[in-house]
Design an enzyme around this catalytic site. Structure first.
Site, PDB file in Angstrom:
ATOM      1  N   LYS A  55     -30.209  15.429  -6.417  1.00  0.00           N
ATOM      2  CA  LYS A  55     -31.404  15.149  -5.458  1.00  0.00           C
ATOM      3  C   LYS A  55     -30.763  15.694  -4.119  1.00  0.00           C
ATOM      4  CE  LYS A  55     -31.469  10.705  -6.287  1.00  0.00           C
ATOM      5  NZ  LYS A  55     -30.419  10.636  -7.098  1.00  0.00           N
TER       6      LYS A  55
ATOM      7  N   ARG B  68     -36.969   3.633  -4.692  1.00  0.00           N
ATOM      8  CA  ARG B  68     -36.119   3.472  -6.032  1.00  0.00           C
ATOM      9  C   ARG B  68     -36.548   2.465  -6.787  1.00  0.00           C
ATOM     10  NH1 ARG B  68     -31.165   5.984  -3.972  1.00  0.00           N
ATOM     11  NH2 ARG B  68     -29.437   6.032  -5.346  1.00  0.00           N
TER      12      ARG B  68
ATOM     13  N   ARG C  25     -17.751  14.011  -7.145  1.00  0.00           N
ATOM     14  CA  ARG C  25     -18.307  14.427  -6.013  1.00  0.00           C
ATOM     15  C   ARG C  25     -17.347  14.225  -4.822  1.00  0.00           C
ATOM     16  NH1 ARG C  25     -24.216  12.116  -5.035  1.00  0.00           N
ATOM     17  NH2 ARG C  25     -23.072  10.002  -5.194  1.00  0.00           N
TER      18      ARG C  25
ATOM     19  N   ARG D 282     -16.477   8.957  -2.182  1.00  0.00           N
ATOM     20  CA  ARG D 282     -17.212   7.636  -1.903  1.00  0.00           C
ATOM     21  C   ARG D 282     -16.733   6.594  -2.620  1.00  0.00           C
ATOM     22  NH1 ARG D 282     -23.657   9.270  -2.294  1.00  0.00           N
ATOM     23  NH2 ARG D 282     -23.585   7.078  -3.272  1.00  0.00           N
TER      24      ARG D 282
ATOM     25  N   ARG E 180     -24.209   1.770 -11.355  1.00  0.00           N
ATOM     26  CA  ARG E 180     -25.386   2.599 -10.753  1.00  0.00           C
ATOM     27  C   ARG E 180     -26.373   3.093 -11.947  1.00  0.00           C
ATOM     28  NH1 ARG E 180     -22.220   6.072  -7.126  1.00  0.00           N
ATOM     29  NH2 ARG E 180     -24.149   7.201  -6.901  1.00  0.00           N
TER      30      ARG E 180
HETATM   31  P1  ADP Z   1     -26.866   8.793  -5.330  1.00  0.00           P
HETATM   32  O1  ADP Z   1     -26.854  10.022  -4.437  1.00  0.00           O
HETATM   33  O2  ADP Z   1     -25.679   8.805  -6.197  1.00  0.00           O
HETATM   34  O3  ADP Z   1     -28.042   8.554  -5.831  1.00  0.00           O
HETATM   35  P2  ADP Z   1     -27.234   7.331  -2.650  1.00  0.00           P
HETATM   36  O4  ADP Z   1     -26.621   8.186  -1.590  1.00  0.00           O
HETATM   37  O5  ADP Z   1     -28.794   7.770  -2.692  1.00  0.00           O
HETATM   38  O6  ADP Z   1     -26.670   7.558  -3.928  1.00  0.00           O
HETATM   39  O7  ADP Z   1     -27.497   5.954  -2.473  1.00  0.00           O
HETATM   40  C1  ADP Z   1     -25.963   5.219  -2.478  1.00  0.00           C
HETATM   41  C2  ADP Z   1     -26.364   3.543  -2.572  1.00  0.00           C
HETATM   42  O8  ADP Z   1     -27.104   3.230  -1.361  1.00  0.00           O
HETATM   43  C3  ADP Z   1     -27.229   3.240  -3.762  1.00  0.00           C
HETATM   44  O9  ADP Z   1     -26.297   2.840  -4.907  1.00  0.00           O
HETATM   45  C4  ADP Z   1     -27.815   1.873  -3.329  1.00  0.00           C
HETATM   46  O10 ADP Z   1     -26.894   0.661  -3.120  1.00  0.00           O
HETATM   47  C5  ADP Z   1     -28.258   2.414  -1.768  1.00  0.00           C
HETATM   48  N1  ADP Z   1     -29.480   2.691  -1.704  1.00  0.00           N
HETATM   49  C6  ADP Z   1     -29.773   4.042  -1.355  1.00  0.00           C
HETATM   50  N2  ADP Z   1     -31.001   4.132  -1.545  1.00  0.00           N
HETATM   51  C7  ADP Z   1     -31.707   2.917  -1.694  1.00  0.00           C
HETATM   52  C8  ADP Z   1     -33.136   2.563  -2.017  1.00  0.00           C
HETATM   53  N3  ADP Z   1     -34.081   3.340  -1.997  1.00  0.00           N
HETATM   54  N4  ADP Z   1     -33.237   1.338  -2.255  1.00  0.00           N
HETATM   55  C9  ADP Z   1     -32.134   0.368  -2.278  1.00  0.00           C
HETATM   56  N5  ADP Z   1     -30.747   0.834  -2.130  1.00  0.00           N
HETATM   57  C10 ADP Z   1     -30.507   2.059  -2.047  1.00  0.00           C
HETATM   58  P1  ADP Z   2     -27.738  12.832  -6.177  1.00  0.00           P
HETATM   59  O1  ADP Z   2     -27.863  12.995  -4.854  1.00  0.00           O
HETATM   60  O2  ADP Z   2     -28.790  13.156  -7.007  1.00  0.00           O
HETATM   61  O3  ADP Z   2     -26.875  11.769  -6.358  1.00  0.00           O
HETATM   62  P2  ADP Z   2     -25.864  15.075  -5.472  1.00  0.00           P
HETATM   63  O4  ADP Z   2     -26.859  16.236  -5.094  1.00  0.00           O
HETATM   64  O5  ADP Z   2     -25.051  14.376  -4.741  1.00  0.00           O
HETATM   65  O6  ADP Z   2     -26.657  13.980  -6.564  1.00  0.00           O
HETATM   66  O7  ADP Z   2     -25.012  15.705  -6.815  1.00  0.00           O
HETATM   67  C1  ADP Z   2     -24.027  14.961  -7.577  1.00  0.00           C
HETATM   68  C2  ADP Z   2     -22.515  15.906  -7.565  1.00  0.00           C
HETATM   69  O8  ADP Z   2     -22.882  16.850  -8.645  1.00  0.00           O
HETATM   70  C3  ADP Z   2     -22.235  16.573  -6.392  1.00  0.00           C
HETATM   71  O9  ADP Z   2     -20.673  16.473  -6.639  1.00  0.00           O
HETATM   72  C4  ADP Z   2     -22.857  17.914  -6.592  1.00  0.00           C
HETATM   73  O10 ADP Z   2     -21.899  19.013  -6.154  1.00  0.00           O
HETATM   74  C5  ADP Z   2     -22.659  18.055  -8.126  1.00  0.00           C
HETATM   75  N1  ADP Z   2     -24.052  18.836  -8.626  1.00  0.00           N
HETATM   76  C6  ADP Z   2     -25.295  19.038  -8.078  1.00  0.00           C
HETATM   77  N2  ADP Z   2     -25.934  19.782  -8.935  1.00  0.00           N
HETATM   78  C7  ADP Z   2     -25.267  20.368  -9.526  1.00  0.00           C
HETATM   79  C8  ADP Z   2     -25.830  21.354 -10.897  1.00  0.00           C
HETATM   80  N3  ADP Z   2     -26.676  21.677 -10.962  1.00  0.00           N
HETATM   81  N4  ADP Z   2     -24.665  21.789 -11.692  1.00  0.00           N
HETATM   82  C9  ADP Z   2     -23.386  20.965 -11.386  1.00  0.00           C
HETATM   83  N5  ADP Z   2     -23.004  20.186 -10.512  1.00  0.00           N
HETATM   84  C10 ADP Z   2     -24.157  19.842  -9.616  1.00  0.00           C
END
Ligand code: ADP
Ligand code: ADP
Length: 224
Positions: free
Chosen positions: A18, A93, A132, A165, A176
């Protein structure tokens, strides 16, 4: 005719891509990307009261309570850079957040244009999250093997340090993903019922997915 501000929500499990996609697509569309996770991490870095409280949930892989999250996002989207809309990544979420977001949009005369749901198999998510690398300054993301930075440990875009992270450690990743299934997955149906959900295969290379998303969102823009 009054211009309608268009918002997009990128939905998908942790690790779906995302953030990676939202950053590039938002740049191409000339609108901001708003990541609730990045906003929380900024508050944690600045040691704000909200950041200190939110970190108690984030570090163990739980969701931050809805009221805190909604207030934070409401404030962010009220800023002038969102006057032509924005891409939200990581918010909403939960169904309660989605309802609150509907309320915010209708109060401010905005429209939820599309919700791309980036679908990725669970095994791939674990690989992606455990490799990541995140940049300290602006939250740009890389991957040790799939998307390595040009120079190890350094962000290609702003030169800041890359780190792993705390919540990308294996125990927290598993939690998660469980939390996503229980609390966020119901939003797929929520947005399907509103006819805005579009499924995107996220198990392909990054550039192919970006091209699909840009096409999808640009076509919608010109049809408005
Ligand atoms: P990821 O990229 O792995 O999906 P995020 O960076 O979006 O993770 O979020 C990291 C953490 O921040 C989540 O695991 C949660 O604890 C918190 N968080 C982020 N967005 C939300 C949301 N919309 N509602 C509640 N908690 C959130
Ligand atoms: P989210 O925000 O949904 O948690 P991220 O954009 O942070 O996801 O991506 C999670 C990890 O996967 C990062 O290390 C990123 O570089 C990698 N990644 C993202 N898209 C792809 C893809 N299409 N193929 C392989 N690795 C990916």
């Amino acid at each position: 005719m009054k211009h309608v501000r268009d918002f997009y929500v990128f939905l998908g499990p942790p690790g779906a891509g995302k953030g990676t996609q939202a950053k590039v697509v938002a740049h191409r569309l000339g609108i901001p990307q708003i990541s609730s996770g990045d906003l929380f991490r900024e508050n944690i870095k600045n040691q704000t009261e909200m950041g200190i409280q939110a970190n108690e949930y984030i570090k163990v892989g739980d969701l931050v309570p809805d009221d805190v999250t909604v207030a934070m996002v409401r404030e962010r989207i009220s800023r002038t850079d969102c006057m032509n809309g924005a891409i939200l990544d990581g918010f909403p979420r939960t169904p309660a957040q989605a309802k609150a977001f509907d309320g915010i949009l209708s109060e401010t005369g905005c429209k939820l244009n599309r919700v791309p749901y980036i679908k990725v198999p669970e095994e791939a998510l674990i690989e992606r999250l455990s490799g990541r690398l995140t940049c300290r300054d602006k939250g740009h993301v890389f991957h040790k093997s799939y998307n390595p930075p040009k120079e190890p440990g350094v962000c290609d875009f702003d030169g800041s340090e890359l780190y792993q992270r705390e919540d990308d450690r294996p125990e927290t990743v598993a939690r998660r993903i469980r939390v996503y299934i229980e609390r966020t997955q119901p939003l797929i149906e929520y947005y399907q019922d509103r006819d805005v959900l579009v499924e995107v295969d996220g198990d392909r290379d990054i550039e192919t997915i970006t091209a699909d998303l840009v096409k999808l969102l640009e076509v919608e823009e010109t049809n408005v």
